[in-house]
Write an enzyme that holds these catalytic residues in place. Structure first.
Site, PDB file in Angstrom:
ATOM      1  CB  CYS A 409      -0.847  -0.053   1.218  1.00  0.00           C
ATOM      2  SG  CYS A 409      -0.213  -0.462   2.727  1.00  0.00           S
ATOM      3  CG  ASP A 533      -8.293   2.082   0.654  1.00  0.00           C
ATOM      4  OD1 ASP A 533      -7.077   1.628   0.728  1.00  0.00           O
ATOM      5  OD2 ASP A 533      -8.999   1.970   1.518  1.00  0.00           O
ATOM      6  CG  HIS A 535      -5.368  -1.096   1.223  1.00  0.00           C
ATOM      7  ND1 HIS A 535      -5.606   0.405   2.000  1.00  0.00           N
ATOM      8  CD2 HIS A 535      -4.312  -1.557   2.078  1.00  0.00           C
ATOM      9  CE1 HIS A 535      -4.353   0.646   2.825  1.00  0.00           C
ATOM     10  NE2 HIS A 535      -3.835  -0.418   3.017  1.00  0.00           N
TER      11      HIS A 535
END
Length: 576
Positions: A409, A533, A535
């Site tokens: 990440c 994000d 992820h």
């Protein structure tokens, strides 16, 4: 009767940033008996400036954007007729006088050898697209020339095209414009009727796209290969062939044509043909200028010129520049500085590097990565917003056929940040892969050699090291000992987005994210963070990414109270 006058609000905003008495030129478009001022340039201060930027700036502008008047800032000259001598597109040249102290714009038309004051309207860019549209001509033009006669051959090529040996094809409607060789019902149709509603163009409302994502109607080019029909007189004579034996060195290549027009939707197709020819000629003259400069300064083999389109911040229209293929930013810096000065642009950020080139809407659909997904997110109301400036690409898990699910990440957040510096033109270096990031950390002594090709995490400290090592970018660091302290740092983050505008990487004892903005009310009770994000593991589906919250506003409870956070705030370089 004098035309109506409109001035783009960007012009007034740029005038307000001037701090010295100057003179200059006004450029704009005449459409439906209205003269609209789109931009201005500042006259060079000395002969050296002319040598650095030898081209006529009007050549860099879309066809139909012409020299319309002159500008005086805190000065006034009496030789008005002489100043207007180069303006040939209107019988009523425009004079604008701007007062620095009063921040006041006064406009005059030159009518019957007298200056007549004229009222004007201030309009926004969105107002323009109610009656105008861009048309983009792209083609490959075959070119053969003796090495000693490149410039003459280019001039001859341009003459042939102006003489009618070119046609244009709108593939979406399968419409051909052939100039004098064709008289049909198409010629009387308007641009709006034939093109704006066709499959080749989108609604003009799409001009609300981000700053560098531009909608334009595409058109191709065809060349006339057969000769004119011979007259009876010429038929009487047989052709003569003369053979001369001598060595000849010549170039043979294809010129890249990428020319723009800014066209009123009320224009007829017959008028459009002439406009497209003009855009083609402007492109060729820029290409000729590039070859001319290369022939003067380089002994190496010529590099093919490549047209690129730019739209600086607070600029009312696109500009086209031509750079030799493969030229570096360091080789163009004096040229770009001169452009900044001529166009009264700030000297602290790049506008004309290759990375600053606009993205057209049809090309945007083909992008490998999503650009600025946060622009599809609904922002909080009745709050103070501070957002990322410019463009970035969304990097996340599982992209590039690389499985980093569960550990990559921070790498992806770093890639997003590097993409920002690339898309703003600050660097030409590619976005680094995970392995290249790891190797960089090993090379600077932060990690041992076994770190390369591992699945080990990195944090905000390592992100700062890589930005400094690979891009020479400095960073600032904010620290929160718990998620509850994040609210107290909102003012610092807001200041960062207002002054630097770069994405922020946040990591620490938990997963890494990218912060793109903050929102807060008067009492800092409703505080939110715009989170990108890394992820996410799916495809580049904007609807899913926004609706599922992979890019969206998060409240203060998004941050864990039992975890610490470090934020890496990349600093924007002051350079062009």
């Amino acid at each position: 009767m004098a035309p109506r006058l409109k001035i783009l609000n960007n012009v007034v905003e740029r005038l307000a940033k001037l701090n010295a008495a100057v003179s200059g030129h006004l450029y704009g478009i005449i459409n439906e008996d209205t003269l609209t001022v789109l931009t201005f340039s500042i006259n060079p201060v000395d002969d050296e400036e002319n040598k650095i930027l030898p081209i006529d700036l009007q050549l860099c502008m879309p066809a139909e954007v012409d020299l319309l008047g002159i500008l005086y800032v805190d000065q006034y000259k009496q030789d008005i007729p002489d100043a207007f001598k180069d303006i040939d597109v209107t019988d009523n040249p425009l004079l604008i006088k701007y007062s620095l102290d009063a921040a006041d714009v006064n406009a005059f038309f030159y009518i019957h050898q007298k200056l007549e004051p004229i009222k004007y309207d201030i309009i926004s860019e969105n107002d323009l697209w109610q009656s105008l549209c861009y048309i983009r001509l792209q083609a490959s033009l075959p070119f053969i020339s003796e090495k000693a006669n490149v410039l003459d051959s280019l001039h001859e090529t341009r003459k042939n095209l102006v003489a009618g040996k070119v046609g244009f094809h709108f593939s979406g409607k399968n419409v051909f414009l052939l100039g004098n060789d064709s008289k049909s019902d198409v010629d009387s149709k308007s641009v709006k009727e034939l093109l704006i509603s066709s499959d080749t163009a989108r609604s003009v409302s799409n001009q609300k796209n981000p700053l560098r994502i531009i909608d334009a109607i595409p058109v191709g080019m065809i060349l006339k290969m057969s000769s004119e029909k011979h007259s009876e007189e010429k038929v009487k004579y047989a052709p003569v062939v003369q053979q001369i034996k001598r060595p000849i060195e010549y170039y043979e290549f294809s010129l890249k044509i990428d020319a723009l027009s800014l066209v009123g939707q009320n224009k007829t197709m017959a008028q459009l043909y002439e406009i497209l020819v003009e855009s083609l000629c402007r492109n060729l003259r820029l290409i000729t200028s590039s070859f001319e400069q290369q022939l003067e300064t380089e002994k190496a083999q010529l590099r093919l010129p490549e047209p690129l389109h730019f739209k600086p911040l607070n600029f009312g229209h696109l500009l086209t520049l031509v750079y030799p293929t493969g030229i570096s930013a360091s080789e163009t810096i004096e040229y770009r500085k001169s452009l900044h000065r001529r166009l009264a642009l700030e000297m602290v950020r790049p506008y004309f590097r290759e990375g600053n080139a606009v993205i057209f809407a049809d090309e945007y659909q083909k992008q490998k990565y999503l650009i600025n997904p946060h622009e599809a997110v609904t922002n909080p109301e009745n709050c103070q917003l501070s957002l990322v400036q410019g463009f970035y690409a969304y990097h996340h898990y599982m992209q590039d056929d690389f499985n980093d699910n569960g550990w990559g990440c921070a790498y992806r957040s770093l890639q997003t940040i590097v993409s920002w510096f690339r898309l703003q033109g600050y660097t030409e270096k590619p976005v680094p892969s995970h392995k290249e990031i790891q190797k960089c950390l090993v090379d600077i002594g932060d990690k041992s050699p076994k770190f390369v090709n591992s699945n080990q995490w990195i944090g905000s400290t390592e992100v700062g090291f890589v930005l400094d090592s690979l891009l020479d970018i400095s960073v600032k660091v904010l620290h929160a000992s718990s998620g509850g302290e994040m609210v107290a740092l909102v003012s610092d983050l807001a200041h960062h987005f207002q002054t630097q505008g770069t994405p922020v990487m946040i990591g620490g004892g938990v997963l890494a994210h990218t912060i793109l903005g903050v929102s807060y009310d008067e009492f800092y009770e409703d505080v939110r963070f715009l989170i990108l994000d890394p992820h996410y593991t799916g495809s580049e589906d904007l609807k899913t990414i926004v609706n599922k919250g992979w890019c969206g506003w998060k409240k203060k409870d998004f941050w864990r109270k039992d975890a610490f956070y470090n934020m890496c705030l990349p600093q924007r370089p002051k350079s062009i």
